[in-house]
Design a protein around this motif. Structure first.
Motif, mmCIF file in Angstrom:
data_model
loop_
_atom_site.group_PDB
_atom_site.id
_atom_site.type_symbol
_atom_site.label_atom_id
_atom_site.label_comp_id
_atom_site.label_asym_id
_atom_site.label_seq_id
_atom_site.Cartn_x
_atom_site.Cartn_y
_atom_site.Cartn_z
ATOM 1 N N LYS A 19 0.839 -1.211 0.000
ATOM 2 C CA LYS A 19 0.000 0.000 0.000
ATOM 3 C C LYS A 19 0.872 1.259 0.000
ATOM 4 O O LYS A 19 0.570 2.233 -0.689
ATOM 5 C CB LYS A 19 -0.933 -0.010 1.215
ATOM 6 N N ARG A 20 1.959 1.257 0.751
ATOM 7 C CA ARG A 20 2.842 2.423 0.787
ATOM 8 C C ARG A 20 3.592 2.544 -0.529
ATOM 9 O O ARG A 20 3.849 3.647 -0.995
ATOM 10 C CB ARG A 20 3.806 2.332 1.967
ATOM 11 N N TRP A 21 3.937 1.416 -1.140
ATOM 12 C CA TRP A 21 4.613 1.492 -2.439
ATOM 13 C C TRP A 21 3.665 2.084 -3.480
ATOM 14 O O TRP A 21 4.078 2.873 -4.319
ATOM 15 C CB TRP A 21 5.160 0.138 -2.880
ATOM 16 N N LYS A 22 2.390 1.725 -3.389
ATOM 17 C CA LYS A 22 1.407 2.308 -4.306
ATOM 18 C C LYS A 22 1.356 3.831 -4.113
ATOM 19 O O LYS A 22 1.274 4.585 -5.086
ATOM 20 C CB LYS A 22 0.028 1.678 -4.072
ATOM 21 N N HIS A 23 1.400 4.268 -2.861
ATOM 22 C CA HIS A 23 1.467 5.709 -2.561
ATOM 23 C C HIS A 23 2.717 6.307 -3.205
ATOM 24 O O HIS A 23 2.654 7.353 -3.856
ATOM 25 C CB HIS A 23 1.475 5.945 -1.049
#
Length: 192
Positions: A19-23
């Motif tokens: 999820k943070r990588w998507k951010h």
């Protein structure tokens, strides 16, 4: 030690939840767009964006050790731990990834707090972090709209949002953020 973009992405993405990588990918996209719109260097903006949260999910004690052992802004340790990853991230970008561009390092270092006299690249990465497509918080659409016409207006709205949230939660506000916000307001007033 030089990393290809692909190797950098592989290494950084492995240090955070999906999820943070998507951010992060959203920040890369937004930083590139802002750089093209406002006369920045999209490649440098995207590089800083890839690395901006590299240390965000590192254990807090590891971040503290890096700050203490390397004499990185020790005043940060008196403030919210959410600020630490930016300073640590800039250090890691230089020491582990071989980034020597001081502008890229500063954009990583100040992406959470801002600073007085923000450079164009600082503004681009900081604002991209606020407005990337996956962000969903009260006021984000207004910040996005303002970012379409002015980096400074977008950042003031972003900093106002952050400061308001911290005040509502009765949290300590990092003085550099207030100073960065006030500096941008002064710039906008001078240009009226």
């Amino acid at each position: 030690m030089e990393f290809s973009r692909e190797a950098l992405i592989e290494s950084v993405s492995s240090q955070m939840p999906k999820k943070r990588w998507k951010h992060t990918l959203g920040v890369v996209e937004s930083a590139g767009e802002l750089a093209r719109k406002y006369g920045g260097d999209p490649e440098r903006a995207e590089l800083a964006a890839i690395l901006h949260d590299v240390a965000k999910y590192w254990p807090v004690e590891r971040q503290r050790e890096i700050i203490e052992q390397n004499h990185l802004s020790p005043e940060l340790l008196s403030y919210d731990k959410q600020l630490w990853h930016a300073e640590v991230g800039a250090f890691v970008a230089e020491k582990e990834y071989g980034i020597t561009d001081s502008g890229v390092l500063d954009a990583i270092r100040y992406h959470t707090s801002g600073r007085v006299g923000m450079a164009l690249l600082d503004k681009i990465v900081c604002l991209a972090d606020y407005i990337e497509p996956g962000r969903d918080f009260p006021g984000v659409d207004r910040i996005r709209k303002l970012a379409g016409s002015s980096l400074e207006e977008g950042l003031v709205a972003g900093f106002d949002s952050t400061i308001s949230l911290l005040l509502e939660k009765r949290r300590i506000v990092f003085p550099l953020t207030v100073m960065a916000r006030n500096d941008l307001v002064r710039i906008l007033e001078e240009n009226e």
